[in-house]
Design a protein around this motif. Structure first.
Motif, mmCIF file in Angstrom:
data_model
loop_
_atom_site.group_PDB
_atom_site.id
_atom_site.type_symbol
_atom_site.label_atom_id
_atom_site.label_comp_id
_atom_site.label_asym_id
_atom_site.label_seq_id
_atom_site.Cartn_x
_atom_site.Cartn_y
_atom_site.Cartn_z
ATOM 1 N N SER A 53 28.403 9.420 -36.771
ATOM 2 C CA SER A 53 27.208 9.467 -35.926
ATOM 3 C C SER A 53 26.232 10.537 -36.399
ATOM 4 C CB SER A 53 27.589 9.714 -34.470
ATOM 5 O OG SER A 53 28.239 10.964 -34.326
ATOM 6 N N GLU A 54 26.732 11.553 -37.108
ATOM 7 C CA GLU A 54 25.876 12.622 -37.606
ATOM 8 C C GLU A 54 25.269 12.306 -38.971
ATOM 9 O OE1 GLU A 54 27.514 16.803 -36.229
ATOM 10 O OE2 GLU A 54 29.059 15.656 -37.299
ATOM 11 N N VAL A 55 25.917 11.417 -39.716
ATOM 12 C CA VAL A 55 25.501 11.190 -41.108
ATOM 13 C C VAL A 55 25.204 9.729 -41.414
ATOM 14 C CG1 VAL A 55 26.709 13.227 -41.981
ATOM 15 C CG2 VAL A 55 27.906 11.037 -41.897
ATOM 16 N N GLY A 56 24.980 8.930 -40.388
ATOM 17 C CA GLY A 56 24.799 7.497 -40.567
ATOM 18 C C GLY A 56 23.783 7.103 -41.623
ATOM 19 N N VAL A 57 22.704 7.852 -41.741
ATOM 20 C CA VAL A 57 21.663 7.525 -42.711
ATOM 21 C C VAL A 57 22.157 7.685 -44.150
ATOM 22 C CG1 VAL A 57 20.637 9.849 -42.750
ATOM 23 C CG2 VAL A 57 19.201 7.864 -43.216
ATOM 24 N N LEU A 58 23.251 8.426 -44.340
ATOM 25 C CA LEU A 58 23.772 8.683 -45.684
ATOM 26 C C LEU A 58 24.834 7.692 -46.136
ATOM 27 C CD1 LEU A 58 24.197 12.571 -45.472
ATOM 28 C CD2 LEU A 58 22.324 11.296 -46.549
ATOM 29 N N VAL A 59 25.370 6.902 -45.210
ATOM 30 C CA VAL A 59 26.480 6.005 -45.550
ATOM 31 C C VAL A 59 26.071 4.546 -45.400
ATOM 32 C CG1 VAL A 59 28.231 7.715 -44.905
ATOM 33 C CG2 VAL A 59 27.442 6.055 -43.211
ATOM 34 N N GLY A 60 26.848 3.687 -46.051
ATOM 35 C CA GLY A 60 26.619 2.248 -45.962
ATOM 36 C C GLY A 60 27.435 1.634 -44.842
ATOM 37 N N ASP A 61 27.451 0.317 -44.794
ATOM 38 C CA ASP A 61 28.186 -0.401 -43.751
ATOM 39 C C ASP A 61 29.683 -0.095 -43.775
ATOM 40 O OD1 ASP A 61 25.843 -1.551 -42.869
ATOM 41 O OD2 ASP A 61 26.115 -3.392 -44.051
ATOM 42 N N SER A 62 30.198 0.280 -44.934
ATOM 43 C CA SER A 62 31.625 0.590 -45.075
ATOM 44 C C SER A 62 31.981 1.947 -44.470
ATOM 45 C CB SER A 62 32.007 0.601 -46.555
ATOM 46 O OG SER A 62 31.360 1.690 -47.216
ATOM 47 N N GLY A 63 30.960 2.746 -44.115
ATOM 48 C CA GLY A 63 31.203 4.087 -43.620
ATOM 49 C C GLY A 63 31.394 5.100 -44.733
ATOM 50 N N GLU A 64 31.212 4.664 -45.975
ATOM 51 C CA GLU A 64 31.345 5.547 -47.131
ATOM 52 C C GLU A 64 29.982 5.830 -47.737
ATOM 53 O OE1 GLU A 64 34.070 4.191 -50.081
ATOM 54 O OE2 GLU A 64 35.757 4.110 -48.690
ATOM 55 N N PHE A 65 29.914 6.944 -48.472
ATOM 56 C CA PHE A 65 28.708 7.214 -49.251
ATOM 57 C C PHE A 65 28.598 6.131 -50.317
ATOM 58 C CE2 PHE A 65 30.027 11.714 -48.208
ATOM 59 C CZ PHE A 65 29.048 11.918 -47.260
ATOM 60 N N GLU A 66 27.413 5.549 -50.457
ATOM 61 C CA GLU A 66 27.258 4.446 -51.411
ATOM 62 C C GLU A 66 26.095 4.635 -52.372
ATOM 63 O OE1 GLU A 66 26.960 0.956 -48.975
ATOM 64 O OE2 GLU A 66 29.132 0.854 -48.692
ATOM 65 N N ARG A 67 25.286 5.661 -52.172
ATOM 66 C CA ARG A 67 24.137 5.867 -53.051
ATOM 67 C C ARG A 67 24.507 6.829 -54.165
ATOM 68 N NH1 ARG A 67 21.299 6.586 -47.987
ATOM 69 N NH2 ARG A 67 19.950 4.821 -47.572
ATOM 70 N N GLY A 68 23.995 6.558 -55.331
ATOM 71 C CA GLY A 68 24.139 7.483 -56.438
ATOM 72 C C GLY A 68 23.022 8.505 -56.410
ATOM 73 N N PHE A 69 22.947 9.305 -57.459
ATOM 74 C CA PHE A 69 21.956 10.370 -57.576
ATOM 75 C C PHE A 69 20.549 9.826 -57.365
ATOM 76 C CE2 PHE A 69 19.164 13.219 -59.876
ATOM 77 C CZ PHE A 69 19.699 14.479 -59.658
ATOM 78 N N GLY A 70 20.153 8.847 -58.167
ATOM 79 C CA GLY A 70 18.809 8.272 -58.069
ATOM 80 C C GLY A 70 18.580 7.530 -56.768
ATOM 81 N N GLY A 71 19.609 6.850 -56.276
ATOM 82 C CA GLY A 71 19.478 6.091 -55.040
ATOM 83 C C GLY A 71 19.210 6.982 -53.836
ATOM 84 N N LEU A 72 19.899 8.105 -53.778
ATOM 85 C CA LEU A 72 19.690 9.030 -52.666
ATOM 86 C C LEU A 72 18.321 9.690 -52.755
ATOM 87 C CD1 LEU A 72 20.871 10.291 -50.140
ATOM 88 C CD2 LEU A 72 21.961 12.012 -51.584
ATOM 89 N N TRP A 73 17.957 10.126 -53.939
ATOM 90 C CA TRP A 73 16.649 10.753 -54.133
ATOM 91 C C TRP A 73 15.536 9.756 -53.815
ATOM 92 C CZ3 TRP A 73 15.623 14.213 -59.018
ATOM 93 C CH2 TRP A 73 14.469 14.985 -58.809
ATOM 94 N N GLY A 74 15.675 8.518 -54.300
ATOM 95 C CA GLY A 74 14.664 7.487 -54.056
ATOM 96 C C GLY A 74 14.549 7.120 -52.588
ATOM 97 N N ALA A 75 15.683 6.996 -51.902
ATOM 98 C CA ALA A 75 15.655 6.652 -50.475
ATOM 99 C C ALA A 75 14.925 7.729 -49.687
ATOM 100 C CB ALA A 75 17.077 6.471 -49.948
ATOM 101 N N TYR A 76 15.165 8.987 -50.030
ATOM 102 C CA TYR A 76 14.475 10.080 -49.350
ATOM 103 C C TYR A 76 12.984 10.061 -49.688
ATOM 104 C CZ TYR A 76 13.168 14.742 -47.832
ATOM 105 O OH TYR A 76 12.552 15.791 -47.210
ATOM 106 N N ALA A 77 12.651 9.839 -50.942
ATOM 107 C CA ALA A 77 11.240 9.848 -51.363
ATOM 108 C C ALA A 77 10.437 8.751 -50.672
ATOM 109 C CB ALA A 77 11.154 9.700 -52.879
#
Length: 146
Positions: A53-77
């Motif tokens: 509930s605290e980190v939902g924006v960071l994880v995928g449907d599986s409940g795991e982190f799924e973005r790589g370096f570029g994916g996380l940076w791009g999603a934030y940008a």
């Protein structure tokens, strides 16, 4: 890994607070007083340490982190101002949870270096999130001045 430490090949190790072998690594670190440890803050692999509930924006449907370096940076940008704030709050929550888990597990051995797994500390907003936690961390500078 600990064979290399015991034979003098390694004098420091890195651990992931959400890693598969975290407990094993901590046990080995605690048994070796001279061993330095680095905590790799991880936002790319496995399940978060913080509540979903605290980190939902960071994880995928599986409940795991799924973005790589570029994916996380791009999603934030690409995020709106409100979404960026949710990203920052989620990162601070996860960093806090990972730091807390490591500190609790290492107890009096807590004197570890902190860095970013897969160099996440190079992403400006993630580095800023880490800096926002500085007042919660004990920073010790062991370098000698000339």
């Amino acid at each position: 890994m600990f064979d290399c430490v015991d034979n003098g090949t390694l004098n420091s190790v890195s651990v992931l607070a959400n890693g598969v072998a975290f407990e094993h690594a901590v046990a080995g670190i605690r048994q070796r007083p001279g061993l330095r440890a680095a905590l790799h803050l991880n936002l790319f692999e496995r399940h978060p340490v913080a509540r979903e509930s605290e980190v939902g924006v960071l994880v995928g449907d599986s409940g795991e982190f799924e973005r790589g370096f570029g994916g996380l940076w791009g999603a934030y940008a690409r995020a709106s101002r409100d979404e960026k704030e949710r990203f920052r709050k989620a990162v601070v929550a996860e960093y806090s949870a990972q730091l807390g888990r490591a500190k609790d597990a290492l107890g009096d051995k807590w004197d570890v270096e902190v860095d970013g797994h897969v160099h996440i500390d190079m992403i400006p907003f993630l580095f800023a999130c880490l800096l926002s936690l500085m007042d919660r961390l004990v920073i010790r500078d062991n370098r000698r001045l000339p």
